[in-house]
Scaffold this motif. Structure first.
Motif, mmCIF file in Angstrom:
data_model
loop_
_atom_site.group_PDB
_atom_site.id
_atom_site.type_symbol
_atom_site.label_atom_id
_atom_site.label_comp_id
_atom_site.label_asym_id
_atom_site.label_seq_id
_atom_site.Cartn_x
_atom_site.Cartn_y
_atom_site.Cartn_z
ATOM 1 N N PRO A 41 1.329 -26.889 42.189
ATOM 2 C CA PRO A 41 1.818 -26.236 43.403
ATOM 3 C C PRO A 41 1.579 -27.013 44.471
ATOM 4 O O PRO A 41 0.459 -27.566 44.755
ATOM 5 N N GLY A 42 2.732 -27.129 45.379
ATOM 6 C CA GLY A 42 2.289 -27.713 46.788
ATOM 7 C C GLY A 42 2.483 -29.166 46.699
ATOM 8 O O GLY A 42 2.181 -29.758 47.658
ATOM 9 N N LYS A 43 2.630 -29.619 45.534
ATOM 10 C CA LYS A 43 2.527 -31.296 45.281
ATOM 11 C C LYS A 43 3.964 -31.794 44.726
ATOM 12 O O LYS A 43 4.769 -30.968 44.214
ATOM 13 N N GLU A 44 4.251 -33.004 44.805
ATOM 14 C CA GLU A 44 5.303 -33.668 44.390
ATOM 15 C C GLU A 44 5.295 -33.749 42.869
ATOM 16 O O GLU A 44 4.188 -33.951 42.384
#
Length: 123
Positions: A41-44
Motif C-alpha cells: 500500500p502506498g508504494k510502487e
C-alpha cells in the motif's frame, strides 16, 4: 497471449512460510520469462524474483535473497514462489507476470499480468 492466475496468498505470522502458485494458459509457456512482483500500500510495484523459460536462470531482489525461491514446472504451465522466514515488510499484493524477452526487473517491461494475490505477514 498468456493468461495468468495466482493463488496461495494469505495471512501468516512473521517467520512463517507461504507458497504462491501461478497457473498459465497458452501454448508457449516455456518460452516466457516469468516474474513475481509485489506492491505494498502506498508504494510502487517492485521486482521480487524471475526465472528463465528453462528454469536455468533465476534472479532475486536483494530483500528476498536467501528467503524466497522461484521455480517452474513447464509441463504444468505453473510458476511458484516459495516464501520462507516471512517478515511484516513482505506484506503486499503479489503479481505473477510474463515477458517474451530476457530478464528484467522493471515492472513496465512485463507483458502479461495476473490479478494478484494478497500476502499479509503479522508481527
Amino acid at each position: 497471449q498468456v493468461q495468468l492466475v495466482e493463488s496461495g496468498g494469505g495471512l501468516v505470522q512473521a517467520g512463517g512460510s507461504l507458497r504462491l502458485s501461478c497457473a498459465a494458459s497458452g501454448r508457449t509457456f516455456s518460452s516466457y520469462f516469468m516474474g513475481w512482483l509485489r506492491q505494498a500500500p502506498g508504494k510502487e510495484r517492485e521486482f521480487v524474483a524471475a526465472i528463465s523459460g528453462s528454469g536455468g536462470s533465476r534472479y532475486y531482489a536483494d530483500s528476498v535473497k536467501g528467503r524466497f525461491t522461484i521455480s517452474r514446472e513447464n509441463a504444468k504451465k505453473t510458476v511458484y514462489l516459495q516464501m520462507n522466514n516471512l517478515k511484516p515488510e513482505d506484506t503486499a499484493v503479489y503479481y505473477c507476470s510474463a515477458r517474451s524477452n530476457w530478464y528484467s526487473d522493471l515492472s513496465s517491461e512485463y507483458d502479461y499480468w495476473g490479478q494478484g494475490t494478497q500476502v499479509t505477514v503479522s508481527s
